[in-house]
Design a protein around this motif. Structure first.
Motif, PDB file in Angstrom:
ATOM      1  N   LEU A 186       0.789  -1.364   0.121  1.00  0.00           N
ATOM      2  CA  LEU A 186      -0.011   0.177  -0.051  1.00  0.00           C
ATOM      3  C   LEU A 186       0.869   1.333   0.001  1.00  0.00           C
ATOM      4  O   LEU A 186       0.560   2.048  -0.811  1.00  0.00           O
ATOM      5  N   SER A 187       1.907   1.347   0.644  1.00  0.00           N
ATOM      6  CA  SER A 187       2.865   2.395   0.596  1.00  0.00           C
ATOM      7  C   SER A 187       3.324   2.699  -0.774  1.00  0.00           C
ATOM      8  O   SER A 187       3.779   3.720  -1.041  1.00  0.00           O
ATOM      9  N   ALA A 188       3.737   1.645  -1.490  1.00  0.00           N
ATOM     10  CA  ALA A 188       4.290   1.528  -2.830  1.00  0.00           C
ATOM     11  C   ALA A 188       2.946   2.276  -3.660  1.00  0.00           C
ATOM     12  O   ALA A 188       3.460   3.115  -4.534  1.00  0.00           O
ATOM     13  N   PHE A 189       2.009   1.588  -3.665  1.00  0.00           N
ATOM     14  CA  PHE A 189       0.961   2.183  -4.333  1.00  0.00           C
ATOM     15  C   PHE A 189       0.462   3.712  -4.293  1.00  0.00           C
ATOM     16  O   PHE A 189       0.409   4.463  -5.182  1.00  0.00           O
ATOM     17  N   CYS A 190       0.372   3.967  -2.832  1.00  0.00           N
ATOM     18  CA  CYS A 190       0.166   5.248  -2.585  1.00  0.00           C
ATOM     19  C   CYS A 190       1.497   6.266  -2.848  1.00  0.00           C
ATOM     20  O   CYS A 190       1.112   7.604  -3.241  1.00  0.00           O
ATOM     21  N   SER A 191       2.600   5.828  -2.968  1.00  0.00           N
ATOM     22  CA  SER A 191       3.681   6.963  -3.488  1.00  0.00           C
ATOM     23  C   SER A 191       3.844   6.978  -5.050  1.00  0.00           C
ATOM     24  O   SER A 191       4.225   7.945  -5.415  1.00  0.00           O
ATOM     25  N   ALA A 192       2.928   6.047  -5.554  1.00  0.00           N
ATOM     26  CA  ALA A 192       2.781   6.306  -6.995  1.00  0.00           C
ATOM     27  C   ALA A 192       1.568   5.819  -7.666  1.00  0.00           C
ATOM     28  O   ALA A 192       1.306   5.094  -8.476  1.00  0.00           O
ATOM     29  N   PRO A 193       0.573   6.811  -7.221  1.00  0.00           N
ATOM     30  CA  PRO A 193      -0.836   6.639  -7.994  1.00  0.00           C
ATOM     31  C   PRO A 193      -0.953   6.933  -9.391  1.00  0.00           C
ATOM     32  O   PRO A 193      -0.101   7.956  -9.861  1.00  0.00           O
ATOM     33  N   GLN A 194      -1.779   6.384 -10.134  1.00  0.00           N
ATOM     34  CA  GLN A 194      -2.225   6.373 -11.328  1.00  0.00           C
ATOM     35  C   GLN A 194      -1.349   6.046 -12.324  1.00  0.00           C
ATOM     36  O   GLN A 194      -0.956   6.346 -13.453  1.00  0.00           O
ATOM     37  N   ARG A 195      -0.348   5.234 -11.857  1.00  0.00           N
ATOM     38  CA  ARG A 195       0.720   4.527 -12.542  1.00  0.00           C
ATOM     39  C   ARG A 195       1.145   3.231 -12.548  1.00  0.00           C
ATOM     40  O   ARG A 195       0.872   2.551 -11.462  1.00  0.00           O
ATOM     41  N   VAL A 196       1.160   2.696 -13.603  1.00  0.00           N
ATOM     42  CA  VAL A 196       1.422   1.124 -13.419  1.00  0.00           C
ATOM     43  C   VAL A 196       2.865   0.770 -12.774  1.00  0.00           C
ATOM     44  O   VAL A 196       3.661   1.193 -13.434  1.00  0.00           O
ATOM     45  N   LEU A 197       2.558  -0.153 -12.033  1.00  0.00           N
ATOM     46  CA  LEU A 197       4.015  -0.734 -11.452  1.00  0.00           C
ATOM     47  C   LEU A 197       4.011  -2.227 -11.758  1.00  0.00           C
ATOM     48  O   LEU A 197       2.923  -2.975 -11.479  1.00  0.00           O
ATOM     49  N   THR A 198       5.035  -2.677 -12.190  1.00  0.00           N
ATOM     50  CA  THR A 198       5.136  -4.143 -12.507  1.00  0.00           C
ATOM     51  C   THR A 198       5.462  -4.720 -11.195  1.00  0.00           C
ATOM     52  O   THR A 198       5.637  -4.315 -10.160  1.00  0.00           O
ATOM     53  N   ARG A 199       5.723  -5.991 -11.267  1.00  0.00           N
ATOM     54  CA  ARG A 199       5.710  -6.822 -10.166  1.00  0.00           C
ATOM     55  C   ARG A 199       7.207  -6.688  -9.656  1.00  0.00           C
ATOM     56  O   ARG A 199       7.428  -6.624  -8.357  1.00  0.00           O
TER      57      ARG A 199
END
Length: 246
Positions: A175-188
């Motif tokens: 959740l920290s990773a997602f909130c740090s980079a919202p609206q962007r695709v994050l690969t595994r």
């Protein structure tokens, strides 16, 4: 070598009214392991944004009947997507204004596809570095999204109706990773890198399991997620608008 549709394949949106240039750039960038969507207008650009996850936009400032500068401004207001401008030799004022509006780089016409590729790669590397830096920013106290508050110091997640939820190490890190980079695709791979920065035991084979568990805690309907959305063949994107609290 990355191939189109693989997690490491960046999706580039080219916006230019010149069909010959669009085809040239699409062919060249695809030959260099990028996925490319090429359109001729700002309206088509917006349509692509509504249905696709875009990693970087190459935008011609001189589109017939359209204000390229306004399009760049709208992009920046809509998302943190990187922008590389295409400008003419005599358009120094446009280049300066475009950079002030939040564009990340520009290329002056005429240019070689090799130069544009180098600039695209450099901008993508900078953005990846910013994501990592954001995830390790120790000054940030919390994030807020869709009525939820995620406190990084207490490691608690507070629901919109003020209930506190406990998070496992893996759920906290993701959740920290997602909130740090919202609206962007994050690969595994990116999620593993960002999660390990938080000392969580998150590995490739368990990323999907951890995301499933996190969805069960934050999604109104985990079977049809609104926040953590799967981008098939690419990774995951956190769709919520996120506010940082310090």
């Amino acid at each position: 070598m990355p191939i189109e549709g693989s997690p490491n394949c960046s999706h580039i949106l080219v916006v230019d009214d010149d069909p010959a240039l669009r085809h040239l750039l699409q062919d060249y960038l695809e030959q260099n392991d990028m996925r490319v969507t090429a359109v001729a207008s700002g309206s088509l650009m917006q349509e692509v944004f509504d249905r696709e996850a875009i990693d970087l936009v190459v935008l011609d400032l001189r589109l017939p009947g359209e204000d390229g500068m306004q399009l760049a401004r709208q992009l920046r207001e809509r998302a943190t997507v990187p922008i590389v401008l295409l400008t003419g030799k005599s358009e120094e004022a446009d280049r300066v204004m475009g950079l002030e509006f939040g564009a990340d780089d520009y290329v002056t016409k005429p240019f070689s596809p090799r130069e544009l590729l180098a600039r695209i790669r450099a901008v993508l590397r900078r953005y990846q570095a910013q994501i990592v830096l954001a995830a390790t920013d120790t000054k940030r106290r919390a994030f807020r999204f869709a009525g939820w508050e995620f406190n990084l110091r207490t490691r608690k997640l507070v629901t919109p109706d003020a209930h506190k939820l406990e998070l496992s190490n893996g759920e906290f890190s993701l959740l920290s990773a997602f909130c740090s980079a919202p609206q962007r695709v994050l690969t595994r791979d990116q999620l593993m890198t960002l999660s390990r920065l938080h000392n969580a035991e998150v590995y490739d084979r368990t990323i999907d399991v951890q995301i499933l568990r996190l969805r069960r805690k934050i999604e109104p309907d985990p079977a049809h997620p609104q926040f953590i959305v799967t981008e098939r063949g690419a990774g995951y994107i956190f769709k919520a608008s996120v506010e940082s609290l310090y």
